[in-house]
Scaffold this motif. Structure first.
Motif, PDB file in Angstrom:
ATOM      1  N   LEU A 252       6.535 -14.997   9.697  1.00 35.24           N
ATOM      2  CA  LEU A 252       5.804 -13.725   9.800  1.00 35.24           C
ATOM      3  C   LEU A 252       5.768 -12.994   8.459  1.00 35.24           C
ATOM      4  CD1 LEU A 252       7.220 -12.484  13.222  1.00 35.24           C
ATOM      5  CD2 LEU A 252       4.834 -13.114  12.775  1.00 35.24           C
ATOM      6  N   SER A 253       6.889 -12.991   7.749  1.00 35.22           N
ATOM      7  CA  SER A 253       6.933 -12.306   6.454  1.00 35.22           C
ATOM      8  C   SER A 253       6.058 -13.014   5.422  1.00 35.22           C
ATOM      9  CB  SER A 253       8.375 -12.200   5.951  1.00 35.22           C
ATOM     10  OG  SER A 253       8.935 -13.475   5.712  1.00 35.22           O
ATOM     11  N   VAL A 254       5.996 -14.361   5.486  1.00 34.23           N
ATOM     12  CA  VAL A 254       5.137 -15.118   4.561  1.00 34.23           C
ATOM     13  C   VAL A 254       3.669 -14.816   4.846  1.00 34.23           C
ATOM     14  CG1 VAL A 254       4.361 -17.432   3.893  1.00 34.23           C
ATOM     15  CG2 VAL A 254       6.808 -16.952   4.135  1.00 34.23           C
ATOM     16  N   ILE A 255       3.292 -14.804   6.123  1.00 34.30           N
ATOM     17  CA  ILE A 255       1.911 -14.491   6.507  1.00 34.30           C
ATOM     18  C   ILE A 255       1.537 -13.086   6.005  1.00 34.30           C
ATOM     19  CG2 ILE A 255       0.361 -14.036   8.448  1.00 34.30           C
ATOM     20  CD1 ILE A 255       0.864 -16.985   7.982  1.00 34.30           C
ATOM     21  N   ALA A 256       2.457 -12.134   6.163  1.00 32.60           N
ATOM     22  CA  ALA A 256       2.198 -10.768   5.703  1.00 32.60           C
ATOM     23  C   ALA A 256       1.962 -10.733   4.196  1.00 32.60           C
ATOM     24  CB  ALA A 256       3.378  -9.866   6.074  1.00 32.60           C
ATOM     25  N   GLU A 257       2.782 -11.444   3.420  1.00 38.59           N
ATOM     26  CA  GLU A 257       2.632 -11.465   1.963  1.00 38.59           C
ATOM     27  C   GLU A 257       1.318 -12.120   1.557  1.00 38.59           C
ATOM     28  OE1 GLU A 257       4.412  -9.930  -0.356  1.00 38.59           O
ATOM     29  OE2 GLU A 257       5.495  -9.074   1.344  1.00 38.59           O
ATOM     30  N   ARG A 258       0.931 -13.177   2.276  1.00 40.52           N
ATOM     31  CA  ARG A 258      -0.342 -13.844   1.965  1.00 40.52           C
ATOM     32  C   ARG A 258      -1.516 -12.903   2.228  1.00 40.52           C
ATOM     33  NH1 ARG A 258       0.674 -20.047   4.350  1.00 40.52           N
ATOM     34  NH2 ARG A 258       2.121 -20.668   2.690  1.00 40.52           N
ATOM     35  N   LEU A 259      -1.456 -12.145   3.312  1.00 32.85           N
ATOM     36  CA  LEU A 259      -2.538 -11.196   3.602  1.00 32.85           C
ATOM     37  C   LEU A 259      -2.635 -10.130   2.517  1.00 32.85           C
ATOM     38  CD1 LEU A 259      -2.106 -10.728   7.472  1.00 32.85           C
ATOM     39  CD2 LEU A 259      -4.052 -11.790   6.300  1.00 32.85           C
ATOM     40  N   LYS A 260      -1.479  -9.629   2.067  1.00 32.42           N
ATOM     41  CA  LYS A 260      -1.479  -8.631   0.998  1.00 32.42           C
ATOM     42  C   LYS A 260      -2.114  -9.186  -0.276  1.00 32.42           C
ATOM     43  CE  LYS A 260       2.869  -6.556   2.580  1.00 32.42           C
ATOM     44  NZ  LYS A 260       4.311  -6.381   2.247  1.00 32.42           N
ATOM     45  N   THR A 261      -1.890 -10.458  -0.530  1.00 35.75           N
ATOM     46  CA  THR A 261      -2.399 -11.086  -1.754  1.00 35.75           C
ATOM     47  C   THR A 261      -3.903 -11.356  -1.660  1.00 35.75           C
ATOM     48  OG1 THR A 261      -0.258 -12.140  -2.118  1.00 35.75           O
ATOM     49  CG2 THR A 261      -2.136 -13.057  -3.319  1.00 35.75           C
ATOM     50  N   ILE A 262      -4.349 -11.828  -0.500  1.00 33.15           N
ATOM     51  CA  ILE A 262      -5.736 -12.260  -0.328  1.00 33.15           C
ATOM     52  C   ILE A 262      -6.698 -11.084  -0.255  1.00 33.15           C
ATOM     53  CG2 ILE A 262      -7.346 -13.500   1.180  1.00 33.15           C
ATOM     54  CD1 ILE A 262      -4.851 -14.998   2.263  1.00 33.15           C
ATOM     55  N   LEU A 263      -6.337 -10.076   0.528  1.00 35.13           N
ATOM     56  CA  LEU A 263      -7.268  -8.991   0.832  1.00 35.13           C
ATOM     57  C   LEU A 263      -7.379  -8.010  -0.323  1.00 35.13           C
ATOM     58  CD1 LEU A 263      -6.152  -8.473   4.518  1.00 35.13           C
ATOM     59  CD2 LEU A 263      -8.318  -9.445   3.775  1.00 35.13           C
ATOM     60  N   CYS A 264      -8.502  -7.303  -0.378  1.00 35.65           N
ATOM     61  CA  CYS A 264      -8.711  -6.352  -1.467  1.00 35.65           C
ATOM     62  C   CYS A 264      -7.972  -5.050  -1.184  1.00 35.65           C
ATOM     63  CB  CYS A 264     -10.198  -6.107  -1.683  1.00 35.65           C
ATOM     64  SG  CYS A 264     -11.021  -5.245  -0.333  1.00 35.65           S
ATOM     65  N   ALA A 265      -7.865  -4.214  -2.195  1.00 30.40           N
ATOM     66  CA  ALA A 265      -7.056  -2.994  -2.113  1.00 30.40           C
ATOM     67  C   ALA A 265      -7.556  -2.032  -1.033  1.00 30.40           C
ATOM     68  CB  ALA A 265      -7.042  -2.296  -3.468  1.00 30.40           C
ATOM     69  N   GLU A 266      -8.862  -2.047  -0.733  1.00 31.87           N
ATOM     70  CA  GLU A 266      -9.419  -1.128   0.265  1.00 31.87           C
ATOM     71  C   GLU A 266      -9.069  -1.518   1.687  1.00 31.87           C
ATOM     72  OE1 GLU A 266     -13.556   0.335  -0.159  1.00 31.87           O
ATOM     73  OE2 GLU A 266     -13.606  -0.982  -1.906  1.00 31.87           O
ATOM     74  N   ASP A 267      -8.737  -2.786   1.895  1.00 32.30           N
ATOM     75  CA  ASP A 267      -8.526  -3.271   3.255  1.00 32.30           C
ATOM     76  C   ASP A 267      -7.230  -2.743   3.849  1.00 32.30           C
ATOM     77  OD1 ASP A 267     -10.855  -4.817   3.764  1.00 32.30           O
ATOM     78  OD2 ASP A 267     -10.101  -6.357   2.397  1.00 32.30           O
ATOM     79  N   ILE A 268      -7.240  -2.553   5.159  1.00 30.61           N
ATOM     80  CA  ILE A 268      -6.071  -2.088   5.917  1.00 30.61           C
ATOM     81  C   ILE A 268      -5.468  -3.296   6.632  1.00 30.61           C
ATOM     82  CG2 ILE A 268      -5.252  -0.474   7.663  1.00 30.61           C
ATOM     83  CD1 ILE A 268      -7.920   1.046   7.250  1.00 30.61           C
TER      84      ILE A 268
END
Length: 591
Positions: free
Chosen positions: A221-237
């Protein structure tokens, strides 16, 4: 002054100047007894002070007469403040303002001040009369509110993770995600922009724990969260919605094709193998996608649409992604059956109410009860509320069910009254779906009239989002209070909380969410947040109720922090009406 005499003649019908002067003396006497009065000459020297001025300033009359008001100057106001004041009265105009003065003993006091200039025959001021009223108590309260707001802001800022973020991944929790999405959509609505929302599920996450050990699922779960933070742009929630589910926005998705393309790329990135204890773990991801404003125009509706699309993916084996389609058969067989049974059960009366006592934490006796609905199906057994309430809200079955709940609670209140029980307030939960119903006000009035129950015996519990969503709902909430019913904010501290929001609420009480209570005996952050909430609620005149109390120590700590009422399994689990009667008798003994 001559014009004033003429006006007095017209108003009173008196022609005799002596009578008018006698009346003016009476007015002056009344003013002298009720206000702080001083008269100065044109240079500002004091020529007269009344007894209230002497009492307030703590100076004797002979100390004040002949001096200027600088004798009580506290140094609080800048020179520009008094410069503007003198410029105003020097032009012969009335001046009105608030001034902080200093008494002879060094203490400070505030006065609401009006200075009236009196003009000579040339129109030039030759003396001034100041009329003041003591507003010290009000100003101290304003200062307390300001300080409490600052304390609350700092505590919440320092402990933002506790209230708004998922502790494992540091992503927004479900409540905070929904709140932020709602605000984000408002901006999109104003500028006509579009937005994609993706609802994500990690397929068969429990298998990871079975294969690699108990903590491996949390690591994934923590790895998935970090990947989402990396992939998505700064505006995304981005938020972690539940155990194995995430949600995020696609601000770059301008149409369905772009949203699906981006979802496919993100899904592929998330499915890259994860190394656990030196071994590669392959995971499968399912995604549901919905678009704003095409598929939904509110945050809650958009999340539901994306979740529906995800359900369809899961129903077909998972490991894929799908765009929401209106009318699509996205519900599982279990969900279809549950909805059908829910509709039938409302008609056939398979629901009951249980009541969880609210206890006065000081006297430890009954202060109220909360009505909680229970579904006892003849074939399916007892179905937990967290399984059927969301479904009832989504399908709007909550409207007839909610009406039955309110009526049954009112009926029970009337029954307890007939039995001679000391009256206590019954709290009834109400959803935003019910508040949005245009008939809700008439429904409430009709039920209370038919069951012959006083409005003050009923308290409506609402979530924080009910106050934040739309002006119409706030108007409905205000009507509920004006009607005489009490309003409480449930699960307070997990959603929309800001101080400016708290003090403007049309509410009577806040219920502190159990997430802050469960570790209050070991977590200083939880205690600090509760203490701040209590301070703010006190200044706003709101009662504070703590939920989820399970131990004596929690009850004692909450009482010491200022919580007046509490409920939880330590006092009692939710019980049938008959089991509450013992608590009524105990309350009567203590009164």
């Amino acid at each position: 002054m001559h014009n004033y005499y003429n006006r007095m003649r017209k108003m009173t019908g008196e022609d005799n100047q002596q009578d008018i002067e006698s009346m003016l003396v009476d007015i002056a006497y009344a003013l002298d007894q009720s206000a702080i009065v001083a008269i100065t000459d044109r240079t500002g020297k004091i020529t007269y002070v009344n007894e209230l001025f002497i009492k307030m300033s703590q100076y004797e009359a002979d100390e004040l007469i002949g001096s200027t008001h600088s004798i009580v100057n506290s140094g609080y106001h800048p020179k520009e403040f008094f410069k503007n004041m003198w410029a105003t009265i020097g032009r012969g105009e009335l001046w009105h303002g608030e001034i902080r003065n200093r008494a002879k003993d060094g203490s400070f006091y505030w006065v609401d001040t009006k200075i009236v200039p009196f003009l000579n025959e040339k129109g030039i001021p030759n003396r001034y009369i100041s009329i003041r009223y003591d507003i010290t108590e009000r100003k101290l309260m304003e200062e307390k509110i300001r300080k409490d707001a600052e304390v609350y802001r700092k505590i919440v800022e320092e402990n933002r993770d506790l209230a708004f973020n998922d502790q494992l991944t540091s992503l927004l929790n479900r409540s905070a995600f929904s709140t932020k999405l709602r605000i984000h959509l408002e901006g999109k609505r104003k500028n006509g922009s579009r937005l994609g929302l993706v609802y994500v599920n990690i397929d068969r996450l429990r298998n990871v724990n079975d294969s690699f050990g108990q903590d491996s699922g949390d690591y994934v779960l923590s790895v998935i969260a970090e990947r989402l933070k990396t992939i998505l742009c700064a505006e995304d929630i981005i938020g972690r919605i539940s155990g194995d589910e995430f949600a995020f926005t696609l601000t770059q998705a301008v149409n369905e094709q772009e949203a699906l393309r981006l979802t496919e790329e993100i899904k592929a990135c998330l499915e890259n193998p994860i190394s656990i204890h030196g071994e590669l773990c392959t995971i499968s991801i399912s995604c549901g996608v919905a678009l704003f404003p095409k598929h939904a125009t509110t945050a809650s509706e958009l999340i539901r649409r994306a979740e529906n699309a995800l359900h369809d993916v899961k129903e077909n084996g998972g490991g894929n992604y799908k765009m929401y389609e209106p009318g699509i058969a996205t519900r599982t067989l279990e969900r279809i059956l549950l909805e059908n049974e829910l509709r039938k059960s409302v008609k056939l009366g398979y629901f009951t109410l249980e009541y969880q006592p609210k206890m006065n934490l000081s006297r430890r006796n009954l202060s109220g009860v909360e009505a909680l609905v229970r579904w006892n199906h003849p074939d399916l057994g007892r179905i937990p509320p967290d399984k059927f309430i969301p479904l009832a809200e989504e399908t709007k079955i909550i409207l007839p069910l909610g009406e039955w709940i309110l009526r049954e609670a009112c009926r029970q209140a009337a029954e307890w009254k007939r039995q001679g029980c000391s009256p206590v307030r019954i709290a009834v939960n109400m959803s935003t779906v019910q508040l949005e119903d245009p008939e809700i006000i008439e429904t409430i009035k009709r039920i209370l009239f038919e069951e012959k129950v006083e409005p003050e015996l009923i308290e409506i519990e609402l979530t924080e989002t009910s106050f934040a969503d739309r002006d119409e709902m706030r108007e409905t909430i205000q009507w509920i209070r004006d009607f005489g019913m009490h309003v409480a904010i449930d699960d307070f501290g997990t959603g929309y909380s800001t101080f400016s929001y708290i003090k403007e609420l049309p509410a009577d009480a806040v219920k502190i969410d159990m997430s802050f209570v469960k570790d209050i005996d070991v977590n200083e952050n939880s205690r600090a947040i509760i203490k701040a909430i209590v301070a703010l609620a006190d200044t706003a005149g709101l009662n504070v109720i703590a939920e989820g109390i399970e131990t004596e120590e929690q009850a004692k700590i909450l009482h010491s922090l200022g919580c007046r009422e509490g409920q939880g399994y330590y006092f009692s689990k939710p019980v049938p009406p008959a089991d509450c009667e013992f608590l009524f008798s105990e309350r009567a003994k203590n009164e």
